[in-house]
Write an enzyme that holds these catalytic residues in place. Structure first.
Site, PDB file in Angstrom:
ATOM      1  N   ASP A  77       0.857  -1.191   0.000  1.00  0.00           N
ATOM      2  CA  ASP A  77       0.000   0.000   0.000  1.00  0.00           C
ATOM      3  C   ASP A  77       0.890   1.236   0.000  1.00  0.00           C
ATOM      4  OD1 ASP A  77       0.874   0.485   2.567  1.00  0.00           O
ATOM      5  OD2 ASP A  77      -1.105   0.500   3.488  1.00  0.00           O
ATOM      6  N   ASP A 130      -5.143  -5.902   8.500  1.00  0.00           N
ATOM      7  CA  ASP A 130      -3.725  -5.884   8.820  1.00  0.00           C
ATOM      8  C   ASP A 130      -3.614  -5.235  10.177  1.00  0.00           C
ATOM      9  OD1 ASP A 130      -2.578  -2.872   8.458  1.00  0.00           O
ATOM     10  OD2 ASP A 130      -4.187  -3.247   7.030  1.00  0.00           O
TER      11      ASP A 130
END
Ligand SMILES: [Zn+2]
Length: 564
Positions: free
Chosen positions: A248, A404
């Site tokens: 990301d 996450d």
């Protein structure tokens, strides 16, 4: 093969720094990128660029936009740094191919010879001939481009471990506290793989590492040999083949900036060449404390980036694009979700949740899940950066696919009474025995007029007492006396120490390390609950994360609350 190119006058003019290989846009660079797109980055390929502005740099080194042409005067100015860089790069490859204009060649060739490069090919001819030669040289390199895992097909909840360079020394000796070697020469294993059994389904790596000095993607000096090629992430983390690599942009790290420092095409390129399985679009968090017009602008920017990113990702075809969803409120999140799915996204990541309360998150997740449920295609949903034990029931109900979180990992060394998660589902306080030789602790001791050498004896007594207690050779109160006698030297007042005594007593009496079957607890014994140095503390975090992972895998909704 070390490929050396000259810089090109034609450049992309993005205001953010771009890797040289993206900044330069002449025909050779276009060919090179087209090749890398089709074939991935061949493991044997290293690329350097001779920049009129920056000298000889790695092709992945980020550079700002600039305007400067190489002339003989500039080439002479750069001579000594080019020579120094070539000396650093000498062992990168067994042969060097030089594809550049005559001025570049007349500067580089003598430098290559002076630096002791033996096998150098200078590609002759006009640009057409150079392009053809470059194409043949690249085609001859073996490539390893693989199709990537799609977690949608796994059909189960996934958990990612966010990486910030969490490595351990597998041969650290807990009794002598010796490492396997001096810093830089130690054996190392990543926290996510240290246990020999998974503690997550994969690793989340942030491209924002490029703005920092930590992690595989960290900032390097432009002529660092590592900036001539990407290291494959799977290899770097020693990950098994079935582990998922999720990239990301780390939007929290640039939330204060006007624009994301990473462009859409750079993000897609990096996901591709580093071998990510999943790559998130370039978002900009519309943080709640920003003025409304700015929040709305960021929302639009995030959507526009998502559209451009999807096109780029399809262009590469090697990783699965994840559209990042933001919103000002739950209805907004729902609208963004619908738009991203309409664009063609099959994987979504909900961002900006870290700022939100449990109640707001619940509203947002319900709204997003409702949109998803109305779609015919199966859409995968990840929640960025949150876990929230209290909401697990809702997440299960809403069929959130993925998280996450490093919270169970980091709890191991946060200043709280919840450092070690027992297999009984209760949190225990870890027992602090600070390292007296640590510079900060030395300073504290000296400030209080205590010679660090005198503290060492009490420190060793505390450690010996804990080990003896674990072996059944010492009673709990005298063990606590030894631990707190040393603790009082470092920094606590008497009141805090009274609390510590009861917290530590609870940990010692429960002996939770004896009940856990994980490799950390089996091999460390009581050391896993001793709060002392990164090697112990990270292993305690790994133990905690393993339990979290098993709970998620088992579909367990009863996560230990933050406060009992
Ligand atoms: Zn354990």
């Amino acid at each position: 093969m070390l490929l050396l190119l000259g810089c090109s006058a034609r450049k992309r003019h993005d205001t953010q720094p771009l890797p040289a290989i993206l900044r330069y846009d002449g025909p050779l660079y276009q060919d090179l990128r087209a090749f890398l797109r089709r074939r991935g980055w061949p493991p044997a390929l290293r690329i350097g660029t001779f920049s009129a502005e920056y000298g000889l740099i790695g092709a992945l080194a980020p550079i700002p936009d600039y305007e400067r042409r190489l002339d003989s005067e500039r080439a002479a100015q750069l001579r000594s740094t080019v020579l120094a860089t070539l000396a650093r790069w000498r062992d990168l490859a067994d042969r060097t191919v030089l594809v550049a204009g005559s001025l570049y060649v007349s500067s580089l060739l003598p430098a290559l010879q002076a630096a002791g490069y033996s096998s150098v090919t200078v590609v002759p001819g006009a640009i057409g001939e150079k392009r053809a030669h470059l194409g043949r040289a690249l085609q001859a390199l073996p490539s390893v481009l693989q199709t990537r895992h799609d977690p949608v097909d796994m059909g189960r909840r996934t958990v990612f471990f966010p990486d910030w360079e969490d490595f351990l020394d597998p041969d650290f000796d807990f009794l002598t506290e010796h490492f396997s070697g001096p810093p830089g020469a130690r054996r190392r294993v990543h926290a996510a793989t240290a246990l020999g059994e998974p503690i997550s389904d994969g690793i989340l790596v942030s491209l924002a590492q490029r703005l920092t000095h930590k992690g595989l993607l960290k900032q390097l000096d432009r002529s660092d040999p590592r900036s001539t090629a990407p290291q494959q992430l799977r290899q770097y983390y020693q990950l098994p083949d079935d582990a998922i690599l999720f990239g990301d942009c780390g939007a929290f790290s640039y939330v204060e900036e006007e624009e994301p420092p990473i462009t859409v095409s750079e993000a897609a390129f990096l996901y591709h060449i580093y071998g990510f399985d999943l790559g998130a679009s370039v978002d900009h968090i519309p943080a709640p404390y920003l003025p409304l017009p700015e929040r709305q602008r960021r929302l639009q920017l995030t959507l526009a980036n998502a559209a451009a990113f999807l096109a780029e990702a399809r262009h590469y075809g090697s990783f699965h694009p994840v559209g990042v969803v933001h919103g000002l409120d739950a209805a907004d999140y729902a609208r963004s979700t619908a738009l991203l799915i309409e664009m063609g996204y099959r994987h979504l990541g909900i961002g900006g949740l870290v700022f939100r309360s449990d109640r707001e998150i619940a509203e947002i997740v319900r709204a997003v899940a409702a949109v998803r449920a109305s779609m015919r295609r199966r859409i995968w949903i990840h929640l960025f950066g949150i876990f929230r034990p209290k909401l697990q029931h809702l997440f299960e109900e809403s069929r959130v696919d993925s998280f996450d979180t490093a919270s169970y990992y980091r709890k191991a060394w946060l200043r709280s009474d919840q450092n070690y998660l027992g297999v009984d589902g209760r949190w225990y306080s870890a027992i602090r025995v600070p390292v007296s030789s640590d510079p900060r602790n030395r300073r504290k001791l000296l400030q209080r007029g205590i010679r660090p050498e005198d503290a060492v004896e009490l420190e060793q007594q505390a450690l010996r007492a804990l080990v003896a207690y674990a072996a059944g050779e010492q009673d709990v109160e005298s063990t606590l006396d030894a631990v707190l006698a040393y603790d009082s030297l470092i920094d606590r007042d008497d009141l805090a120490r009274r609390d510590l005594r009861s917290l530590y007593r609870r940990t010692l009496l429960a002996r939770p390390w004896e009940q856990c079957p994980c490799v950390v607890c089996r091999s460390l014994g009581i050391h896993v609950v001793i709060f002392r140095g990164g090697e112990r503390n990270r292993r305690r975090g790994i133990h905690n994360t393993r339990l979290l992972y098993r709970q998620v895998r088992n579909g367990d909704q009863c996560f230990p609350a933050d406060h009992e």
